[in-house]
Design a protein around this motif. Structure first.
Motif, PDB file in Angstrom:
ATOM      1  N   ALA A 145       0.912  -1.098   0.026  1.00  0.00           N
ATOM      2  CA  ALA A 145       0.036  -0.102   0.232  1.00  0.00           C
ATOM      3  C   ALA A 145       0.736   1.125   0.277  1.00  0.00           C
ATOM      4  O   ALA A 145       0.376   2.192  -0.424  1.00  0.00           O
ATOM      5  CB  ALA A 145      -0.875  -0.141   1.055  1.00  0.00           C
ATOM      6  N   ALA A 146       2.036   1.356   0.785  1.00  0.00           N
ATOM      7  CA  ALA A 146       2.925   2.421   0.795  1.00  0.00           C
ATOM      8  C   ALA A 146       3.259   2.902  -0.607  1.00  0.00           C
ATOM      9  O   ALA A 146       3.500   4.100  -0.780  1.00  0.00           O
ATOM     10  CB  ALA A 146       3.895   1.935   1.582  1.00  0.00           C
ATOM     11  N   ASN A 147       3.426   2.075  -1.605  1.00  0.00           N
ATOM     12  CA  ASN A 147       3.728   2.315  -2.803  1.00  0.00           C
ATOM     13  C   ASN A 147       2.656   2.374  -3.913  1.00  0.00           C
ATOM     14  O   ASN A 147       2.929   2.416  -5.014  1.00  0.00           O
ATOM     15  CB  ASN A 147       4.788   1.234  -3.174  1.00  0.00           C
ATOM     16  N   ALA A 148       1.632   2.190  -3.402  1.00  0.00           N
ATOM     17  CA  ALA A 148       0.349   2.111  -4.207  1.00  0.00           C
ATOM     18  C   ALA A 148      -0.475   3.485  -4.054  1.00  0.00           C
ATOM     19  O   ALA A 148      -1.355   3.619  -4.941  1.00  0.00           O
ATOM     20  CB  ALA A 148      -0.562   0.987  -3.973  1.00  0.00           C
ATOM     21  N   LEU A 149      -0.184   4.379  -3.313  1.00  0.00           N
ATOM     22  CA  LEU A 149      -1.248   5.363  -2.814  1.00  0.00           C
ATOM     23  C   LEU A 149      -1.670   6.275  -4.026  1.00  0.00           C
ATOM     24  O   LEU A 149      -2.769   6.674  -4.205  1.00  0.00           O
ATOM     25  CB  LEU A 149      -0.475   6.276  -1.530  1.00  0.00           C
ATOM     26  N   VAL A 150      -0.509   6.717  -4.875  1.00  0.00           N
ATOM     27  CA  VAL A 150      -0.785   7.672  -6.025  1.00  0.00           C
ATOM     28  C   VAL A 150      -0.430   6.766  -7.220  1.00  0.00           C
ATOM     29  O   VAL A 150      -0.006   7.311  -8.318  1.00  0.00           O
ATOM     30  CB  VAL A 150      -0.256   8.948  -6.028  1.00  0.00           C
ATOM     31  N   SER A 151      -0.790   5.409  -7.360  1.00  0.00           N
ATOM     32  CA  SER A 151      -0.283   4.653  -8.475  1.00  0.00           C
ATOM     33  C   SER A 151      -1.045   5.005  -9.366  1.00  0.00           C
ATOM     34  O   SER A 151      -0.606   5.067 -10.728  1.00  0.00           O
ATOM     35  CB  SER A 151      -0.253   3.079  -8.248  1.00  0.00           C
ATOM     36  N   GLY A 152      -2.537   5.140  -9.383  1.00  0.00           N
ATOM     37  CA  GLY A 152      -3.426   5.478 -10.429  1.00  0.00           C
ATOM     38  C   GLY A 152      -2.946   6.859 -11.237  1.00  0.00           C
ATOM     39  O   GLY A 152      -2.657   6.968 -12.449  1.00  0.00           O
ATOM     40  N   PRO A 153      -2.884   7.827 -10.334  1.00  0.00           N
ATOM     41  CA  PRO A 153      -2.258   9.080 -11.002  1.00  0.00           C
ATOM     42  C   PRO A 153      -1.120   9.047 -11.487  1.00  0.00           C
ATOM     43  O   PRO A 153      -0.944   9.668 -12.677  1.00  0.00           O
ATOM     44  CB  PRO A 153      -2.372  10.039  -9.785  1.00  0.00           C
ATOM     45  N   ALA A 154      -0.208   8.281 -11.169  1.00  0.00           N
ATOM     46  CA  ALA A 154       1.271   8.061 -11.548  1.00  0.00           C
ATOM     47  C   ALA A 154       1.208   7.507 -13.151  1.00  0.00           C
ATOM     48  O   ALA A 154       1.692   7.960 -13.980  1.00  0.00           O
ATOM     49  CB  ALA A 154       2.065   7.123 -10.808  1.00  0.00           C
ATOM     50  N   GLY A 155       0.143   6.589 -13.355  1.00  0.00           N
ATOM     51  CA  GLY A 155       0.079   6.344 -14.577  1.00  0.00           C
ATOM     52  C   GLY A 155      -0.674   7.163 -15.607  1.00  0.00           C
ATOM     53  O   GLY A 155      -0.249   7.524 -16.847  1.00  0.00           O
ATOM     54  N   GLY A 156      -1.549   7.930 -15.085  1.00  0.00           N
ATOM     55  CA  GLY A 156      -1.997   9.169 -15.890  1.00  0.00           C
ATOM     56  C   GLY A 156      -1.047   9.988 -16.266  1.00  0.00           C
ATOM     57  O   GLY A 156      -0.810  10.685 -17.417  1.00  0.00           O
ATOM     58  N   VAL A 157       0.094  10.430 -15.407  1.00  0.00           N
ATOM     59  CA  VAL A 157       1.244  11.081 -15.594  1.00  0.00           C
ATOM     60  C   VAL A 157       1.783  10.452 -17.000  1.00  0.00           C
ATOM     61  O   VAL A 157       2.207  11.331 -17.786  1.00  0.00           O
ATOM     62  CB  VAL A 157       2.186  11.386 -14.545  1.00  0.00           C
ATOM     63  N   LEU A 158       2.226   9.367 -16.775  1.00  0.00           N
ATOM     64  CA  LEU A 158       2.967   8.756 -17.766  1.00  0.00           C
ATOM     65  C   LEU A 158       2.320   8.819 -19.035  1.00  0.00           C
ATOM     66  O   LEU A 158       2.973   9.012 -20.253  1.00  0.00           O
ATOM     67  CB  LEU A 158       3.304   7.257 -17.550  1.00  0.00           C
ATOM     68  N   ALA A 159       0.960   8.505 -19.148  1.00  0.00           N
ATOM     69  CA  ALA A 159       0.260   8.485 -20.157  1.00  0.00           C
ATOM     70  C   ALA A 159       0.117  10.083 -20.779  1.00  0.00           C
ATOM     71  O   ALA A 159       0.176  10.176 -22.059  1.00  0.00           O
ATOM     72  CB  ALA A 159      -1.219   8.126 -19.973  1.00  0.00           C
ATOM     73  N   THR A 160       0.111  11.028 -19.975  1.00  0.00           N
ATOM     74  CA  THR A 160       0.015  12.443 -20.409  1.00  0.00           C
ATOM     75  C   THR A 160       1.249  12.859 -21.175  1.00  0.00           C
ATOM     76  O   THR A 160       1.302  13.373 -22.262  1.00  0.00           O
ATOM     77  CB  THR A 160      -0.128  13.498 -19.240  1.00  0.00           C
ATOM     78  N   ARG A 161       2.406  12.484 -20.580  1.00  0.00           N
ATOM     79  CA  ARG A 161       3.524  12.577 -21.291  1.00  0.00           C
ATOM     80  C   ARG A 161       3.701  11.856 -22.488  1.00  0.00           C
ATOM     81  O   ARG A 161       4.139  12.348 -23.599  1.00  0.00           O
ATOM     82  CB  ARG A 161       4.904  12.031 -20.573  1.00  0.00           C
ATOM     83  N   ALA A 162       3.136  10.590 -22.763  1.00  0.00           N
ATOM     84  CA  ALA A 162       3.209   9.922 -24.272  1.00  0.00           C
ATOM     85  C   ALA A 162       2.432  10.668 -25.049  1.00  0.00           C
ATOM     86  O   ALA A 162       2.739  10.776 -26.070  1.00  0.00           O
ATOM     87  CB  ALA A 162       2.823   8.524 -23.782  1.00  0.00           C
ATOM     88  N   VAL A 163       1.253  11.060 -24.696  1.00  0.00           N
ATOM     89  CA  VAL A 163       0.232  11.735 -25.544  1.00  0.00           C
ATOM     90  C   VAL A 163       0.964  12.952 -26.101  1.00  0.00           C
ATOM     91  O   VAL A 163       0.995  13.329 -27.220  1.00  0.00           O
ATOM     92  CB  VAL A 163      -1.131  11.794 -24.842  1.00  0.00           C
ATOM     93  N   ALA A 164       1.503  13.827 -25.187  1.00  0.00           N
ATOM     94  CA  ALA A 164       2.223  15.034 -25.495  1.00  0.00           C
ATOM     95  C   ALA A 164       3.462  15.001 -26.550  1.00  0.00           C
ATOM     96  O   ALA A 164       3.545  15.562 -27.393  1.00  0.00           O
ATOM     97  CB  ALA A 164       2.849  15.786 -24.334  1.00  0.00           C
TER      98      ALA A 164
END
Length: 286
Positions: free
Chosen positions: A236-255
């Protein structure tokens, strides 16, 4: 996510499919089976040889909504109150009444035994008293425990000894602070361990259900770092913002595909909203 779960499937021939289902512990399995039906190959998801990569807000939502498993805190003698005081940072400096968030741990016990900052033994660990206190807490119904000792980043022997006692008396989830964050600083390391002990039981129930439902799948989970890890190492300590982290990676890929080195990501869900700035250009110092 907290309200909906989105699933994107890639078939062996490269064909893409996407579905949205209401969230729940079985949402990924339901989504996969709906994708199969749409592709004209209805069947059980458990029969698939596939790779599943999951970004989840289960831990984040449980923390925001306070729906975790309140743990027992095992702290050094005289220092359990540190985790109620925190850093003493005040959201409103001159307010006479501060409404602090409710603490995550249900109870605390203190254990005699101390090491110096160099790792030297200053006081022996009181194993007998620790066992007695742990047995009493387990009898009170507590199932999860966070163990935090001074200088455990340097020498974790005391935490490991206490963890062995906790497991011996029946605690189901045992978290040592040096295992979550092996860094100096009792408060930050301890707060991370407490959060992990509070959230991991709920997260593990989610992971185990997926493993049972998808026995032939390679499960990989997104972490707050943006990297993937296997089910056995997902905490859990490494999962708290795992969803948003994926969103950041996707944003970078699309950009990048759009030829834009800078972009703002806006990731809105039913429980929380995350905003990120992606800038691939080198930062300049004035």
């Amino acid at each position: 996510g907290g309200t909906f779960t989105d699933c994107i499937g890639v078939a062996p021939d490269g064909a893409l499919g996407a579905v949205k289902v209401l969230s729940g512990l079985d949402a990924p399995v339901r989504a996969i089976e709906r994708l199969l039906t749409r592709a004209g190959e209805p069947g059980a998801a458990g029969a698939l040889d596939c790779s599943v990569r999951l970004g989840t807000t289960v831990a984040t939502t449980a923390l925001l909504a306070r729906r975790g498993e309140p743990p027992l805190l095992v702290a050094p003698r005289g220092l359990s109150g540190v985790f109620d005081l925190g850093t003493q940072a005040r959201p409103a400096l001159f307010a006479l009444e501060i409404d602090k968030p409710k603490r995550l741990h249900a109870a605390a016990i203190e254990v005699a035994g101390r090491r110096a900052a160099t790792g030297e033994r200053l006081e022996p660990l009181d194993v007998a008293a620790a066992r007695s206190a742990l047995e009493a807490a387990r009898a009170d119904g507590l199932r999860s425990v966070a163990i935090v000792q001074l200088h455990a980043h340097l020498d974790p022997a005391d935490e490991l000894a206490l963890a062995g006692l906790a497991r011996a008396v029946g605690f189901e989830d045992v978290v040592c602070s040096h295992e979550t964050v092996r860094e100096i600083g009792l408060l930050a390391r301890g707060e991370t361990a407490i959060a992990d002990a509070y959230l991991t039981p709920r997260l593990r129930a989610h992971v185990e259900q997926l493993q049972r439902a998808l026995p032939r799948a390679e499960l990989r989970f997104m972490q707050s770092s943006g990297g993937l890890t296997g089910a056995g190492r997902f905490r859990a300590a490494n999962a708290l913002v795992s969803g948003p982290a994926g969103g950041v990676l996707a944003t970078r890929a699309v950009a990048r595909r759009a030829g834009c080195p800078r972009a703002i990501g806006f990731d809105m869900g039913g429980t929380s909203t995350d905003v990120s700035l992606v800038d691939d250009a080198p930062l300049e110092r004035a």
